[in-house]
Design a protein around this motif. Structure first.
Motif, mmCIF file in Angstrom:
data_model
loop_
_atom_site.group_PDB
_atom_site.id
_atom_site.type_symbol
_atom_site.label_atom_id
_atom_site.label_comp_id
_atom_site.label_asym_id
_atom_site.label_seq_id
_atom_site.Cartn_x
_atom_site.Cartn_y
_atom_site.Cartn_z
ATOM 1 N N ASN A 92 0.819 -1.214 0.000
ATOM 2 C CA ASN A 92 0.000 0.000 0.000
ATOM 3 C C ASN A 92 0.852 1.263 0.000
ATOM 4 O O ASN A 92 0.416 2.313 -0.461
ATOM 5 C CB ASN A 92 -0.918 0.021 1.218
ATOM 6 C CG ASN A 92 -2.000 -1.032 1.107
ATOM 7 O OD1 ASN A 92 -2.297 -1.503 0.010
ATOM 8 N ND2 ASN A 92 -2.571 -1.422 2.237
ATOM 9 N N ARG A 96 -5.057 14.104 -12.668
ATOM 10 C CA ARG A 96 -5.177 13.229 -11.500
ATOM 11 C C ARG A 96 -4.085 13.587 -10.495
ATOM 12 O O ARG A 96 -2.947 13.855 -10.864
ATOM 13 C CB ARG A 96 -5.016 11.773 -11.918
ATOM 14 C CG ARG A 96 -5.456 10.822 -10.835
ATOM 15 C CD ARG A 96 -5.410 9.409 -11.304
ATOM 16 N NE ARG A 96 -4.026 8.979 -11.526
ATOM 17 C CZ ARG A 96 -3.706 7.846 -12.124
ATOM 18 N NH1 ARG A 96 -4.627 7.042 -12.597
ATOM 19 N NH2 ARG A 96 -2.445 7.521 -12.276
ATOM 20 N N LYS A 104 -2.013 12.000 -7.493
ATOM 21 C CA LYS A 104 -1.715 10.698 -6.899
ATOM 22 C C LYS A 104 -1.749 10.800 -5.383
ATOM 23 O O LYS A 104 -1.332 11.795 -4.810
ATOM 24 C CB LYS A 104 -0.334 10.244 -7.341
ATOM 25 C CG LYS A 104 -0.413 8.879 -7.973
ATOM 26 C CD LYS A 104 0.896 8.330 -8.323
ATOM 27 C CE LYS A 104 0.698 6.829 -8.424
ATOM 28 N NZ LYS A 104 1.925 6.134 -8.568
ATOM 29 N N ARG A 105 -2.282 9.783 -4.761
ATOM 30 C CA ARG A 105 -2.292 9.790 -3.294
ATOM 31 C C ARG A 105 -0.893 9.562 -2.770
ATOM 32 O O ARG A 105 -0.097 8.871 -3.376
ATOM 33 C CB ARG A 105 -3.195 8.684 -2.761
ATOM 34 C CG ARG A 105 -4.638 8.979 -3.035
ATOM 35 C CD ARG A 105 -5.530 7.954 -2.378
ATOM 36 N NE ARG A 105 -6.866 8.043 -2.966
ATOM 37 C CZ ARG A 105 -7.745 8.968 -2.630
ATOM 38 N NH1 ARG A 105 -7.455 9.866 -1.724
ATOM 39 N NH2 ARG A 105 -8.932 8.990 -3.218
ATOM 40 N N ALA A 110 -7.681 5.314 0.376
ATOM 41 C CA ALA A 110 -8.694 6.005 -0.415
ATOM 42 C C ALA A 110 -10.066 5.827 0.203
ATOM 43 O O ALA A 110 -10.435 4.732 0.609
ATOM 44 C CB ALA A 110 -8.696 5.449 -1.825
ATOM 45 N N ILE A 111 -10.807 6.920 0.303
ATOM 46 C CA ILE A 111 -12.196 6.844 0.755
ATOM 47 C C ILE A 111 -13.084 7.193 -0.434
ATOM 48 O O ILE A 111 -14.014 6.486 -0.769
ATOM 49 C CB ILE A 111 -12.433 7.808 1.934
ATOM 50 C CG1 ILE A 111 -11.670 7.278 3.148
ATOM 51 C CG2 ILE A 111 -13.921 7.924 2.253
ATOM 52 C CD1 ILE A 111 -11.570 8.239 4.272
ATOM 53 N N PHE A 112 -12.706 8.274 -1.125
ATOM 54 C CA PHE A 112 -13.428 8.698 -2.311
ATOM 55 C C PHE A 112 -13.063 7.793 -3.482
ATOM 56 O O PHE A 112 -11.905 7.491 -3.711
ATOM 57 C CB PHE A 112 -13.039 10.140 -2.629
ATOM 58 C CG PHE A 112 -13.651 10.649 -3.906
ATOM 59 C CD1 PHE A 112 -14.913 11.208 -3.904
ATOM 60 C CD2 PHE A 112 -12.965 10.548 -5.108
ATOM 61 C CE1 PHE A 112 -15.479 11.667 -5.084
ATOM 62 C CE2 PHE A 112 -13.516 11.010 -6.289
ATOM 63 C CZ PHE A 112 -14.779 11.572 -6.284
ATOM 64 N N LYS A 113 -14.051 7.330 -4.217
ATOM 65 C CA LYS A 113 -13.781 6.531 -5.418
ATOM 66 C C LYS A 113 -14.409 7.225 -6.624
ATOM 67 O O LYS A 113 -15.561 7.647 -6.577
ATOM 68 C CB LYS A 113 -14.363 5.114 -5.271
ATOM 69 C CG LYS A 113 -13.636 4.265 -4.250
ATOM 70 C CD LYS A 113 -12.576 3.402 -4.915
ATOM 71 C CE LYS A 113 -11.454 2.996 -3.969
ATOM 72 N NZ LYS A 113 -11.849 2.343 -2.753
ATOM 73 N N TYR A 114 -13.645 7.332 -7.722
ATOM 74 C CA TYR A 114 -14.114 8.001 -8.930
ATOM 75 C C TYR A 114 -15.183 7.173 -9.642
ATOM 76 O O TYR A 114 -15.011 5.982 -9.862
ATOM 77 C CB TYR A 114 -12.925 8.229 -9.873
ATOM 78 C CG TYR A 114 -13.326 8.806 -11.210
ATOM 79 C CD1 TYR A 114 -13.839 10.091 -11.297
ATOM 80 C CD2 TYR A 114 -13.204 8.054 -12.377
ATOM 81 C CE1 TYR A 114 -14.208 10.613 -12.514
ATOM 82 C CE2 TYR A 114 -13.566 8.563 -13.600
ATOM 83 C CZ TYR A 114 -14.081 9.845 -13.676
ATOM 84 O OH TYR A 114 -14.446 10.370 -14.878
ATOM 85 N N GLN A 115 -16.312 7.818 -9.948
ATOM 86 C CA GLN A 115 -17.376 7.156 -10.709
ATOM 87 C C GLN A 115 -17.365 7.708 -12.128
ATOM 88 O O GLN A 115 -17.653 8.886 -12.314
ATOM 89 C CB GLN A 115 -18.743 7.476 -10.081
ATOM 90 C CG GLN A 115 -18.928 6.961 -8.680
ATOM 91 C CD GLN A 115 -19.292 5.498 -8.664
ATOM 92 O OE1 GLN A 115 -19.795 4.970 -9.651
ATOM 93 N NE2 GLN A 115 -19.015 4.824 -7.567
#
Ligand SMILES: [Zn+2]
Length: 370
Positions: free
Chosen positions: A224, A338, A340-341, A347-352
């Motif tokens: 991770n 984008r 990068k984290r 990650a909590i937010f996920k791209y839809q």
């Protein structure tokens, strides 16, 4: 003989004088697993300090039942035997020679001292422990007539352990959480090893964390973090038998050392390039800086905003077919938007994806310079 008797005056040694914890850390309110462990440990330190010729660990035996103490690995072959009360007088046969009498007297004297020290140590350990715990939590051990007179330290400890010292499921799952807490590439790698070994020690007597689980937890964590893609692969390719915890630590300690060395070199290289171009570093348009002017992230048309400062639209080595070297943070020229984290960030937010998104490529997407 008279001379001998004079030298054998009783001397009562106070064991608390050699204790390292003269007061044990007090337990406020209900004792629990952790506070009891600490109390036991402090008294073990104390007991060890009181010399005994019966073993190498002083009077540590008093912190265990005899059976448990002798079952410890370092006792093997040399079991502890409790001193027995030698009685008030030496036992001297009627026809003993003077030498035999002397020997009997000396031995008796020694036995008395030893027996006395054993008991005073036991009492001192119990007293210290009782002072550290509120009475309501051990009141059940009080005899209606004799009070705590016959209570032994180990029985006191066992009572508390059985009544309050059980780890419950919450304790254990919190322990697993602590074991898996995300490691950041900015932290020393030893910290990851420590948190896993600490969790193992915590759960040892309850719900054992195997070596395999420890290695897996560390692997997931490093995966991770994104810091060791190549070294992870190398590790996986090793034969299964080599996947021990010790090997893991050796492998990734070396990998981390190399990683840190490379980062330093890369940064140095970047500064060189910047100065060669006689361009103040601050003007590098690909780099995002913090308030002190230190570079934090770099922009690349094909890869977006990310953490490798040497990786920009200009230097990218794996370019999209429409890659544009001029794309910067303030003018992405239609490049990847984008961020990068940070490695280790969850990650909590996920791209839809949306069907209404449209994009065209090419230089015409760049904002006109004003
Ligand atoms: Zn790139």
């Amino acid at each position: 003989m008279d001379q001998l008797m004079k030298t054998l005056r009783p001397y009562w040694h106070d064991p608390t004088q050699v204790f390292i914890h003269t007061t044990l850390s007090p337990i406020t309110g209900r004792p629990d697993y952790t506070s009891l462990k600490r109390l036991e440990k402090e008294n073990k330190d104390n007991a060890r300090r009181v010399f005994s010729s019966r073993g190498d660990e002083g009077h540590l035996r008093l912190c265990y039942t005899l059976k448990d103490y002798n079952a410890r690995a370092n006792i093997a072959g040399n079991p502890w035997i409790d001193p027995v009360n030698p009685g008030p007088r030496p036992n001297i046969p009627i026809d003993a020679t003077e030498a035999q009498v002397c020997l009997a007297v000396v031995n008796h004297h020694y036995d008395v001292q030893e027996f006395h020290l054993y008991h005073s140590t036991e009492n001192a350990l119990l007293k210290k422990a009782m002072e550290a715990v509120e009475e309501v939590y051990y009141k059940a051990l009080e005899d209606p007539d004799l009070g705590y007179y016959q209570l032994k330290y180990i029985d006191f400890i066992q009572h508390l352990r059985e009544t309050y010292g059980e780890l419950d499921d919450d304790d254990l799952s919190n322990n697993i959480k602590r074991m898996n807490a995300p490691w950041m590439p900015t932290q020393p790698i030893q910290q990851l090893f420590n948190q896993i070994e600490k969790a193992q020690a915590f759960a040892r007597e309850h719900d054992i964390i195997s070596e395999k689980t420890a290695v897996r937890s560390a692997m997931t964590n490093l995966e991770n973090s994104g810091a060791f893609p190549r070294d992870m692969k190398e590790w996986r390719l090793k034969p299964e038998a080599d996947h021990t915890w010790n090997n893991f630590k050796i492998h990734f300690t070396a990998a981390n050392k190399e990683r840190l060395r490379t980062i330093t070199t890369k940064e140095a290289g970047f500064h060189d390039q910047a100065s060669k171009a006689s361009q103040p570093q601050k003007d590098n348009p690909y780099i995002v800086r913090n308030s002190n002017g230190k570079g934090i992230m770099a922009y690349c048309f094909s890869h977006g905003l990310q953490w490798d400062l040497t990786h920009t639209s200009m230097t990218c080595r794996n370019r999209h077919k429409d890659h544009n070297e001029e794309a910067t943070v303030s003018n992405m020229c239609g490049g990847l938007n984008r961020i990068k984290r940070q490695p280790g960030e969850v990650a909590i937010f996920k791209y839809q994806p949306s069907t209404t998104n449209r994009r065209t490529n090419g230089k015409e997407n760049c904002i006109k310079q004003r």
